[in-house]
Design a protein around this motif. Structure first.
Motif, PDB file in Angstrom:
ATOM      1  N   THR A  18      25.029   3.277  11.530  1.00  0.00           N
ATOM      2  CA  THR A  18      23.687   3.071  12.077  1.00  0.00           C
ATOM      3  C   THR A  18      22.644   3.519  11.055  1.00  0.00           C
ATOM      4  OG1 THR A  18      23.566   5.272  13.065  1.00  0.00           O
ATOM      5  CG2 THR A  18      24.526   3.516  14.414  1.00  0.00           C
ATOM      6  N   SER A  19      21.390   3.325  11.423  1.00  0.00           N
ATOM      7  CA  SER A  19      20.305   3.810  10.568  1.00  0.00           C
ATOM      8  C   SER A  19      20.182   5.329  10.713  1.00  0.00           C
ATOM      9  CB  SER A  19      18.981   3.153  10.959  1.00  0.00           C
ATOM     10  OG  SER A  19      18.562   3.623  12.228  1.00  0.00           O
ATOM     11  N   LYS A  20      19.543   5.933   9.726  1.00  0.00           N
ATOM     12  CA  LYS A  20      19.319   7.368   9.782  1.00  0.00           C
ATOM     13  C   LYS A  20      18.351   7.712  10.924  1.00  0.00           C
ATOM     14  CE  LYS A  20      18.567  11.139   6.548  1.00  0.00           C
ATOM     15  NZ  LYS A  20      18.211  11.477   5.167  1.00  0.00           N
ATOM     16  N   ALA A  21      17.398   6.822  11.194  1.00  0.00           N
ATOM     17  CA  ALA A  21      16.452   7.046  12.293  1.00  0.00           C
ATOM     18  C   ALA A  21      17.183   7.107  13.632  1.00  0.00           C
ATOM     19  CB  ALA A  21      15.391   5.946  12.309  1.00  0.00           C
ATOM     20  N   TYR A  22      18.131   6.190  13.835  1.00  0.00           N
ATOM     21  CA  TYR A  22      18.905   6.217  15.082  1.00  0.00           C
ATOM     22  C   TYR A  22      19.765   7.480  15.146  1.00  0.00           C
ATOM     23  CZ  TYR A  22      22.088   5.168  18.829  1.00  0.00           C
ATOM     24  OH  TYR A  22      22.818   5.252  19.988  1.00  0.00           O
ATOM     25  N   ALA A  23      20.318   7.875  14.013  1.00  0.00           N
ATOM     26  CA  ALA A  23      21.139   9.090  13.978  1.00  0.00           C
ATOM     27  C   ALA A  23      20.325  10.302  14.412  1.00  0.00           C
ATOM     28  CB  ALA A  23      21.716   9.298  12.579  1.00  0.00           C
ATOM     29  N   TYR A  24      19.065  10.393  13.959  1.00  0.00           N
ATOM     30  CA  TYR A  24      18.203  11.498  14.382  1.00  0.00           C
ATOM     31  C   TYR A  24      17.971  11.478  15.883  1.00  0.00           C
ATOM     32  CZ  TYR A  24      16.903  13.411   9.820  1.00  0.00           C
ATOM     33  OH  TYR A  24      16.917  14.035   8.600  1.00  0.00           O
ATOM     34  N   LYS A  25      17.749  10.295  16.445  1.00  0.00           N
ATOM     35  CA  LYS A  25      17.542  10.176  17.894  1.00  0.00           C
ATOM     36  C   LYS A  25      18.787  10.614  18.656  1.00  0.00           C
ATOM     37  CE  LYS A  25      14.121   6.529  17.645  1.00  0.00           C
ATOM     38  NZ  LYS A  25      13.795   5.144  17.936  1.00  0.00           N
ATOM     39  N   LEU A  26      19.943  10.211  18.168  1.00  0.00           N
ATOM     40  CA  LEU A  26      21.201  10.592  18.807  1.00  0.00           C
ATOM     41  C   LEU A  26      21.413  12.103  18.728  1.00  0.00           C
ATOM     42  CD1 LEU A  26      23.799   9.735  20.214  1.00  0.00           C
ATOM     43  CD2 LEU A  26      24.794   9.344  17.959  1.00  0.00           C
ATOM     44  N   ILE A  27      21.149  12.680  17.562  1.00  0.00           N
ATOM     45  CA  ILE A  27      21.282  14.131  17.400  1.00  0.00           C
ATOM     46  C   ILE A  27      20.340  14.853  18.350  1.00  0.00           C
ATOM     47  CG2 ILE A  27      20.801  16.046  15.808  1.00  0.00           C
ATOM     48  CD1 ILE A  27      21.964  14.239  13.574  1.00  0.00           C
ATOM     49  N   GLN A  28      19.119  14.359  18.472  1.00  0.00           N
ATOM     50  CA  GLN A  28      18.151  14.966  19.383  1.00  0.00           C
ATOM     51  C   GLN A  28      18.672  14.945  20.823  1.00  0.00           C
ATOM     52  OE1 GLN A  28      14.374  12.925  19.666  1.00  0.00           O
ATOM     53  NE2 GLN A  28      13.314  14.844  20.068  1.00  0.00           N
ATOM     54  N   LYS A  29      19.238  13.816  21.234  1.00  0.00           N
ATOM     55  CA  LYS A  29      19.783  13.692  22.587  1.00  0.00           C
ATOM     56  C   LYS A  29      20.961  14.652  22.796  1.00  0.00           C
ATOM     57  CE  LYS A  29      21.865  10.475  25.770  1.00  0.00           C
ATOM     58  NZ  LYS A  29      22.316   9.171  26.097  1.00  0.00           N
ATOM     59  N   LEU A  30      21.858  14.711  21.832  1.00  0.00           N
ATOM     60  CA  LEU A  30      23.019  15.595  21.944  1.00  0.00           C
ATOM     61  C   LEU A  30      22.592  17.061  21.929  1.00  0.00           C
ATOM     62  CD1 LEU A  30      25.565  13.712  19.656  1.00  0.00           C
ATOM     63  CD2 LEU A  30      25.539  13.802  22.161  1.00  0.00           C
ATOM     64  N   ASN A  31      21.591  17.398  21.106  1.00  0.00           N
ATOM     65  CA  ASN A  31      21.101  18.778  21.080  1.00  0.00           C
ATOM     66  C   ASN A  31      20.467  19.171  22.414  1.00  0.00           C
ATOM     67  OD1 ASN A  31      21.931  19.791  18.621  1.00  0.00           O
ATOM     68  ND2 ASN A  31      20.128  19.063  17.528  1.00  0.00           N
ATOM     69  N   GLU A  32      19.768  18.242  23.046  1.00  0.00           N
ATOM     70  CA  GLU A  32      19.192  18.531  24.370  1.00  0.00           C
ATOM     71  C   GLU A  32      20.299  18.843  25.373  1.00  0.00           C
ATOM     72  OE1 GLU A  32      16.099  19.019  25.540  1.00  0.00           O
ATOM     73  OE2 GLU A  32      15.501  18.927  23.429  1.00  0.00           O
ATOM     74  N   GLU A  33      21.374  18.084  25.290  1.00  0.00           N
ATOM     75  CA  GLU A  33      22.519  18.328  26.179  1.00  0.00           C
ATOM     76  C   GLU A  33      23.116  19.711  25.930  1.00  0.00           C
ATOM     77  OE1 GLU A  33      26.731  16.118  27.180  1.00  0.00           O
ATOM     78  OE2 GLU A  33      25.062  14.890  26.444  1.00  0.00           O
ATOM     79  N   MET A  34      23.207  20.091  24.660  1.00  0.00           N
ATOM     80  CA  MET A  34      23.739  21.413  24.330  1.00  0.00           C
ATOM     81  C   MET A  34      22.808  22.524  24.818  1.00  0.00           C
ATOM     82  SD  MET A  34      25.620  21.123  20.650  1.00  0.00           S
ATOM     83  CE  MET A  34      26.546  22.624  20.965  1.00  0.00           C
ATOM     84  N   LYS A  35      21.503  22.320  24.652  1.00  0.00           N
ATOM     85  CA  LYS A  35      20.523  23.315  25.113  1.00  0.00           C
ATOM     86  C   LYS A  35      20.637  23.533  26.616  1.00  0.00           C
ATOM     87  CE  LYS A  35      16.988  22.507  21.640  1.00  0.00           C
ATOM     88  NZ  LYS A  35      15.645  21.950  21.376  1.00  0.00           N
ATOM     89  N   GLU A  36      20.822  22.454  27.362  1.00  0.00           N
ATOM     90  CA  GLU A  36      20.970  22.547  28.812  1.00  0.00           C
ATOM     91  C   GLU A  36      22.206  23.356  29.198  1.00  0.00           C
ATOM     92  OE1 GLU A  36      20.882  18.545  30.299  1.00  0.00           O
ATOM     93  OE2 GLU A  36      18.771  18.279  29.746  1.00  0.00           O
ATOM     94  N   SER A  37      23.185  23.377  28.312  1.00  0.00           N
ATOM     95  CA  SER A  37      24.403  24.159  28.557  1.00  0.00           C
ATOM     96  C   SER A  37      24.276  25.585  28.042  1.00  0.00           C
ATOM     97  CB  SER A  37      25.597  23.477  27.890  1.00  0.00           C
ATOM     98  OG  SER A  37      25.829  22.220  28.464  1.00  0.00           O
ATOM     99  N   GLY A  38      23.107  25.921  27.478  1.00  0.00           N
ATOM    100  CA  GLY A  38      22.877  27.288  27.036  1.00  0.00           C
ATOM    101  C   GLY A  38      23.137  27.559  25.570  1.00  0.00           C
ATOM    102  N   PHE A  39      23.379  26.528  24.783  1.00  0.00           N
ATOM    103  CA  PHE A  39      23.652  26.711  23.367  1.00  0.00           C
ATOM    104  C   PHE A  39      22.366  26.716  22.557  1.00  0.00           C
ATOM    105  CE2 PHE A  39      27.634  25.008  24.948  1.00  0.00           C
ATOM    106  CZ  PHE A  39      28.564  25.815  24.325  1.00  0.00           C
TER     107      PHE A  39
END
Length: 67
Positions: A18-39
């Motif tokens: 994928t593009s690097k821009a999409y990768a950043y969006k995906l990382i942002q989404k995954l990080n939000e999920e981790m934050k919700e779990s307390g990480f």
């Protein structure tokens, strides 16, 4: 795969084709999920193990898909 615990946007983009821009969006989404779990997260990077679990169901190691 290197021995780093985190994967950055360039590596995510290469891994998924994928593009690097999409990768950043995906990382942002995954990080939000981790934050919700307390990480604690690092902007622009994602835990490698978590990334592979979410994208491949945890079945990818050393550059090959485990079935």
């Amino acid at each position: 795969m290197n021995g780093n615990i985190f994967i950055d946007a360039q590596e995510v983009a290469n891994e998924l084709g994928t593009s690097k821009a999409y990768a950043y969006k995906l990382i942002q989404k995954l990080n939000e999920e981790m934050k919700e779990s307390g990480f604690i997260t690092i902007e622009g990077k994602i835990n490698r193990k978590f990334f592979y679990e979410k994208i491949y169901g945890g079945g990818r190691e050393n550059g090959s898909l485990q079935r």
